[in-house]
Design a protein around this motif. Structure first.
Motif, short mmCIF file in Angstrom:
data_model
loop_
_atom_site.label_atom_id
_atom_site.label_comp_id
_atom_site.label_asym_id
_atom_site.label_seq_id
_atom_site.Cartn_x
_atom_site.Cartn_y
_atom_site.Cartn_z
N SER A 27 31.42 20.62 65.83
CA SER A 27 32.36 20.43 64.72
C SER A 27 31.60 19.94 63.49
CB SER A 27 33.43 19.41 65.11
OG SER A 27 32.85 18.12 65.28
N SER A 28 32.29 19.89 62.36
CA SER A 28 31.63 19.53 61.10
C SER A 28 31.11 18.09 61.10
CB SER A 28 32.60 19.72 59.93
OG SER A 28 33.77 18.94 60.11
N ASP A 29 31.71 17.24 61.91
CA ASP A 29 31.29 15.84 61.96
C ASP A 29 30.51 15.50 63.23
OD1 ASP A 29 32.36 15.00 59.51
OD2 ASP A 29 34.36 14.79 60.39
N SER A 30 30.12 16.51 63.99
CA SER A 30 29.44 16.25 65.26
C SER A 30 28.01 15.76 65.03
CB SER A 30 29.40 17.52 66.11
OG SER A 30 28.50 18.47 65.54
N LEU A 31 27.46 15.13 66.06
CA LEU A 31 26.09 14.62 66.01
C LEU A 31 25.10 15.74 65.68
CD1 LEU A 31 24.01 12.34 66.59
CD2 LEU A 31 24.07 13.06 68.98
N ILE A 32 25.25 16.87 66.33
CA ILE A 32 24.33 17.99 66.11
C ILE A 32 24.39 18.48 64.66
CG2 ILE A 32 23.95 20.44 66.65
CD1 ILE A 32 24.62 19.78 69.55
N THR A 33 25.61 18.68 64.17
CA THR A 33 25.76 19.16 62.78
C THR A 33 25.17 18.18 61.78
OG1 THR A 33 27.80 20.32 63.44
CG2 THR A 33 27.45 19.95 61.08
N LYS A 34 25.43 16.91 61.97
CA LYS A 34 24.91 15.89 61.05
C LYS A 34 23.40 15.77 61.12
CE LYS A 34 28.71 14.77 59.04
NZ LYS A 34 28.89 15.14 57.64
N MET A 35 22.82 15.92 62.31
CA MET A 35 21.36 15.90 62.44
C MET A 35 20.74 17.02 61.60
SD MET A 35 20.69 15.03 66.49
CE MET A 35 18.99 15.60 66.42
N ILE A 36 21.36 18.21 61.69
CA ILE A 36 20.81 19.35 60.97
C ILE A 36 21.03 19.21 59.47
CG2 ILE A 36 21.08 21.85 60.62
CD1 ILE A 36 21.67 21.98 63.68
N GLU A 37 22.21 18.75 59.07
CA GLU A 37 22.49 18.57 57.64
C GLU A 37 21.51 17.59 57.00
OE1 GLU A 37 26.49 17.30 57.08
OE2 GLU A 37 27.36 19.27 57.50
N ASN A 38 21.22 16.51 57.72
CA ASN A 38 20.37 15.45 57.16
C ASN A 38 18.90 15.59 57.54
OD1 ASN A 38 22.40 13.49 55.89
ND2 ASN A 38 23.28 13.82 57.92
N MET A 61 18.50 24.29 67.60
CA MET A 61 18.41 23.08 66.79
C MET A 61 17.03 22.94 66.15
SD MET A 61 20.57 20.04 68.57
CE MET A 61 20.21 19.00 67.16
N CYS A 62 16.00 23.21 66.93
CA CYS A 62 14.64 23.14 66.38
C CYS A 62 14.47 24.12 65.22
CB CYS A 62 13.61 23.43 67.47
SG CYS A 62 13.44 22.12 68.69
N ASN A 63 15.03 25.32 65.38
CA ASN A 63 14.96 26.30 64.30
C ASN A 63 15.70 25.82 63.06
OD1 ASN A 63 13.46 28.14 65.80
ND2 ASN A 63 15.27 29.15 66.64
N ASP A 64 16.91 25.29 63.27
CA ASP A 64 17.71 24.83 62.13
C ASP A 64 17.11 23.59 61.48
OD1 ASP A 64 19.52 26.89 62.42
OD2 ASP A 64 20.95 25.73 63.60
N LEU A 65 16.47 22.75 62.28
CA LEU A 65 15.80 21.56 61.74
C LEU A 65 14.47 21.90 61.09
CD1 LEU A 65 16.54 19.11 64.69
CD2 LEU A 65 17.27 18.75 62.33
N GLN A 66 14.00 23.13 61.38
CA GLN A 66 12.72 23.62 60.86
C GLN A 66 11.57 22.71 61.28
OE1 GLN A 66 13.57 23.88 56.62
NE2 GLN A 66 14.48 25.91 56.84
#
Length: 411
Positions: A27-38, A61-66
């Motif tokens: 979801s938009s407020d999930s831990l995973i989403t927030k990790m990637i956004e920040n 996640m690794c790809n999205d976190l670059q």
């Protein structure tokens, strides 16, 4: 000869935006989403049954976190490889080690890894099919966030695969109805679904898939719970709780899964434990009937024993319930284990030797001399008013207690 890449690898999502299912984690407020956004990395444990995307999510996640990453296979990779990966992490601002099946990481490797996690030098994404609260080293577990993945819904798998087939990324001629049937057949195990499609593509490429072909490929039923995994204990728990809760439909459904698995030992243990724990004194004759049913089921064998088990299961569900016996022994054990062990009253100590009278072992009243019951103290003085057994007004237990009260009232 060059080997073809498995289809599961070819179509693996590269971003969490393309992950199938797992909406509760995305979801938009999930831990995973927030990790990637920040662009912040925290150590994670992905937990759930096989084939539902734990590794895929870690890689996405690794790809999205670059961030650079490496995979460590806990069951086969060496201590030397772990040291090399830790060294790479030490020389990088952001680096992730993905530990496949973290519960298989032996103690030596855990001892090497732990200080680097504690100091924030190494970030880890871990996958496990086992309950991390049971199988992962507590020191490692306490430094990770635990994310539980769920089996995929067949509609999510169907939608994703249909899109790939329509875009010709999967070369397969299959009707919508058969594709839906395939996705329902694997009980949420997406990897098994993809592997079956891979088989169809490679063996029947260019040919219209029929029900007959699909049945040829699907040779066995996909039951999520294994005999040893966490899901198996969840199944046994659901079975026992359905018996206790007097729901014959749910109990029969879970019984069917256990019968298909062929895990009769676990089934037998659970039936006997349940009937003594949850039926108990409300229907004591049922306890012996269930033991006899278990013995009969072993003699007859599968599949004929299914009706024996079904009878026992339904009778347990329909029976009145009482847990007074298990409550009584649990309370007594708690007292004994906490040190409440007091002197036995003299009058019920052993007096089968002449010198016992010198030790004041006297005063015992033989109940049969008083018509079967006489009022006297049996518990130690410190516990003389303690009530471990608290009767329940259920089934035969109520009748037994009514009879005892009537009998005692006449004395």
């Amino acid at each position: 000869m060059k080997k073809n890449k498995p289809l599961a690898e070819t179509i693996r999502p590269k971003s969490i935006d393309n992950i199938v299912g797992q909406g509760h984690l995305l979801s938009s407020d999930s831990l995973i989403t927030k990790m990637i956004e920040n662009k912040k990395i925290y150590s994670l444990i992905f937990y759930g049954p096989p084939g539902i995307g734990k590794t895929t999510m870690a890689l996405a996640m690794c790809n999205d976190l670059q961030v650079p990453y490496a995979i460590f296979e806990c069951s086969i990779d060496s201590k030397q490889k772990l040291l090399e990966l830790i060294d790479l992490a030490k020389h990088s601002d952001k680096y992730v080690i993905i530990f496949e099946e973290i519960h298989r990481l032996n103690k030596d490797k855990q001892d090497i890894l732990l200080p680097y996690i504690e100091k924030g030098i190494v970030n880890i994404f871990c996958t496990t099919t086992e309950n991390p609260y049971f199988v992962v080293n507590p020191a490692i577990r306490s430094r990770c966030q635990i994310l539980e993945l769920k089996p995929l819904h067949s509609s999510d798998m169907y939608t994703y695969l249909k899109k790939l087939i329509d875009k010709k990324e999967i070369q397969l001629l299959i009707s919508d109805d058969l594709l839906k049937k395939l996705t329902k057949y694997t009980n949420g195990d997406f990897r098994s679904t993809i592997n079956l499609i891979d088989l169809l593509v490679n063996l029947y490429g260019g040919k219209k898939i029929t029900s007959e072909i699909l049945n040829q490929v699907i040779q066995n039923k996909f039951i999520i719970a294994s005999h040893y995994g966490d899901a198996h204990y969840d199944l046994l728990s659901a079975f026992h709780k359905s018996l206790r809760g007097s729901d014959p439909d749910a109990a029969i459904y879970y019984l069917a899964q256990l019968l298909v698995q062929g895990d009769f030992k676990s089934l037998d243990r659970r039936l006997i434990a349940c009937v003594y724990e949850d039926v108990g004194l409300a229907n004591p004759q049922l306890c012996s009937r269930v033991v006899s049913a278990v013995q009969a089921a072993e003699i007859v064998g599968f599949p004929e024993n299914k009706q024996i088990y079904a009878n026992a299961v339904i009778e347990i569900c329909l029976s009145p319930k009482s847990n007074s016996a298990i409550c009584a022994i649990n309370e007594a054990l708690n007292d004994v284990e906490s040190g409440k062990i007091y002197p036995i009253p003299n009058h019920i100590k052993d007096n089968n030797y002449k010198s016992s009278v010198k030790l004041n072992h006297k005063g015992y009243k033989y109940p049969h001399d008083y018509g079967g019951y006489v009022d006297q103290q049996y518990l130690p003085n410190e516990l003389k008013n303690k009530k471990y057994y608290k009767s329940l007004k259920n089934g035969i237990e109520e009748k037994l207690n009514s009879w005892i009260k009537l009998f005692f009232s006449k004395k």
